[in-house]
Design an enzyme around this catalytic site. Sequence first.
Site, PDB file in Angstrom:
ATOM      1  N   ARG A 180      41.137  32.453  81.889  1.00  0.00           N
ATOM      2  CA  ARG A 180      42.315  31.877  81.239  1.00  0.00           C
ATOM      3  C   ARG A 180      42.281  32.180  79.742  1.00  0.00           C
ATOM      4  O   ARG A 180      43.314  32.473  79.138  1.00  0.00           O
ATOM      5  CB  ARG A 180      42.410  30.372  81.483  1.00  0.00           C
ATOM      6  CG  ARG A 180      42.787  30.017  82.916  1.00  0.00           C
ATOM      7  CD  ARG A 180      42.965  28.518  83.100  1.00  0.00           C
ATOM      8  NE  ARG A 180      44.166  28.029  82.456  1.00  0.00           N
ATOM      9  CZ  ARG A 180      44.474  26.733  82.314  1.00  0.00           C
ATOM     10  NH1 ARG A 180      43.617  25.816  82.736  1.00  0.00           N
ATOM     11  NH2 ARG A 180      45.592  26.359  81.733  1.00  0.00           N
ATOM     12  N   CYS A 238      41.455  22.709  75.463  1.00  0.00           N
ATOM     13  CA  CYS A 238      41.380  23.265  76.820  1.00  0.00           C
ATOM     14  C   CYS A 238      42.809  23.494  77.293  1.00  0.00           C
ATOM     15  O   CYS A 238      43.639  23.947  76.513  1.00  0.00           O
ATOM     16  CB  CYS A 238      40.599  22.326  77.741  1.00  0.00           C
ATOM     17  SG  CYS A 238      41.289  20.663  77.850  1.00  0.00           S
TER      18      CYS A 238
END
Length: 282
Positions: A180, A238
Amino acid sequence: MTAARVTTTVAELAGLLRSAEPPVMLDVRWALGDPYGRAHYTAGHIPGAVYVDLDTELAAPPGPEGGRHPLPDLADLQDAARKWGVRAGRPVVVYDDSGNTAAARAWWLLRYAQVAEVTLLNGALGAWRSAGLPLETGLPGAPSEGDVVLRPGGLPVTDADGAAELASTGLLLDARAAERYRGEVEPVDPRAGHIPGAVSAPTGENLAADGTFLPPEVLRERFAGKGADENARIGVYCGSGVTAAHQIAALALAGYAAALFPGSWSAWSADPARPAAKGDRP
């Protein structure tokens, strides 16, 4: 337990639960894409633990500016904490069934709200099971109402501008999975990639194979390799401010303080004016 502690071991918790004044136990069963946390809790939890719903009790409603899990209003969090039975001076132990990557959100929020004696069960529910300790099933009755008073400021936070500044003049860690960070996949947020200047530090790499945190000296070496030092100004983000809290717990074990960017990538990527980087490099 003292305010400086981050974790409690299974053996310590088992002893505390046999004491005259056991800690408040919070079960934060949550995982991205799994809406059945309450069902998992009902199927088996540590005796006396109270179920905590991350989406509704540990976050405000989602939105572009705040991301998928904005910080809850402190009054709402206090109402929830009292419903869980949190009382002034009574220790709190938090766990989940995923290495504490979700439970750390409750740990962070309560520490931010100046609840001093709150720790993560090291190894989470898996460690409790591995020790052969009993589980309770079903939905227990509500605990006695707590009286805790929450106040902000126990842990540092930053916003998108602060995160951008840390990425250029301090150390901004991206706690998401490496793919990611590189922008190869993006399962939930508006754009793929990472905040320019951020350093990849996947949360999962803070854990040993059994789901416990790596030893503090190993974590310190890991974060030093990412650029942390005694004088570093550190921030963490995050996807939506959940697993970043776990990274902050790991940093605390290693002796580093760090600010949370609650909106994280979900808020950053929703703003078209914010740039996105891809690839392995910050």
